[in-house]
Motif scaffolding. Sequence first.
Motif, PDB file in Angstrom:
ATOM      1  N   THR A  19       2.436  -1.597  -6.875  1.00  0.00           N
ATOM      2  CA  THR A  19       1.599  -2.955  -6.988  1.00  0.00           C
ATOM      3  C   THR A  19       2.619  -4.306  -7.431  1.00  0.00           C
ATOM      4  N   LEU A  34      -4.661  -3.311  -0.500  1.00  0.00           N
ATOM      5  CA  LEU A  34      -5.891  -3.614  -1.174  1.00  0.00           C
ATOM      6  C   LEU A  34      -6.928  -4.253  -0.354  1.00  0.00           C
ATOM      7  N   GLU A  35      -6.386  -4.821   0.804  1.00  0.00           N
ATOM      8  CA  GLU A  35      -7.289  -5.434   1.505  1.00  0.00           C
ATOM      9  C   GLU A  35      -7.918  -4.262   2.501  1.00  0.00           C
ATOM     10  N   ASP A  52      -0.668  -9.819  -3.190  1.00  0.00           N
ATOM     11  CA  ASP A  52      -1.288  -8.909  -4.126  1.00  0.00           C
ATOM     12  C   ASP A  52      -0.388  -7.792  -4.721  1.00  0.00           C
ATOM     13  N   SER A  79      -2.761  -6.237   3.602  1.00  0.00           N
ATOM     14  CA  SER A  79      -2.300  -5.174   2.356  1.00  0.00           C
ATOM     15  C   SER A  79      -2.981  -3.946   2.200  1.00  0.00           C
ATOM     16  N   THR A  83       0.927  -5.369  -3.156  1.00  0.00           N
ATOM     17  CA  THR A  83       0.891  -4.008  -2.337  1.00  0.00           C
ATOM     18  C   THR A  83       1.337  -4.549  -1.090  1.00  0.00           C
TER      19      THR A  83
END
Length: 338
Positions: free
Chosen positions: A211, A261-262, A217, A259, A219
């Motif tokens: 991270t 996280l997305e 973000d 990403s 990632t």
Amino acid sequence: MTVLVTGGAGYIGSHMVLALKDAGRSVVVLDDLSCGFAWLVPDDVPFVQGDIGDQGLVRDLIRRHNITAILHFAGSIVVPDSVRDPLFYYRNNTVQSRALIEAAVAEGIKHFIFSSTAAVYGEPERTPITEDMPHQPISPYGTSKLMTEWMLRDAAIAHSDFNYVALRYFNVAGADPQLRSGQSFPRATHLIKIASQAATGERSHIEVYGTDYPTADGTCIRDYIHVSDLAQAHLCALNYLEAGGKSTAANCGYGYGYSVLEIIDAVKRVSGVDFPVRTAPRRAGDPAILVAGNERVRNQFGFVPRRADLDLIVGDALAWERQLIDKRNDEPEERIAV
């Protein structure tokens, strides 16, 4: 004219078989089933269980089925595994491909499409990545694929009637919209596959590896292409070669990325399931950003994406995952190789 698909019982290869059939092409599958499943091969497609490095077998298939083109998907693809066991990757991806190429040249095959990877670029200095950027892989996986590209290049120079296209994939995801095929290997490392397994309860959680990357973000960012679109890109490349096109390499992606996280947020949104997410250290061999410059595959091959929508990709992946769960208690009969 018949096409030989190596690795045709695997994730991407099985979608290629479907695309060829849908286009009215004759196709034969060769797969050792180390990661594939015979039941993914349609019943009316000849399937041979065997090794691409077995030149006698390959040459016999070419003669027996009047093969005129080879689409080569067979190989190992897990980057961290290649770091842990590089010699296996050089044998399974590079040495085996050399044997296949030699058999193809010996039998007069004119057209060869190779399943390569964006990992040949390593850590690019800028994005989108274009095909003429430096090739500096940071993993044995990427190097094993680049070495195969070099062999194809040199074979095409030495044999004027042998032409190839190396398609450099970015991140492949999704499943056949008709649910005829999808990612079925239970230990797959594809992010959308893993997140779909978490959403359907097959995994207790999902881990995010790193991270602290230089992204918004923290990632990794990747360019995700729907597997059915990728199969169409191969078909466009084959048509290009058959029309007299010259040997080349081309990126396969949509030209924009998401990403980690997305992607996880998209799977949660589409599935309606809020599964646990844990953080973990970075994995070896993972660049921060990989996004394709795709002008060549569009302009030179005439490739037009049909499913370039993240929610569509995720929805197809989830639908396939649920179908796999439904099949679990009703296993299909083993397909017998010929």
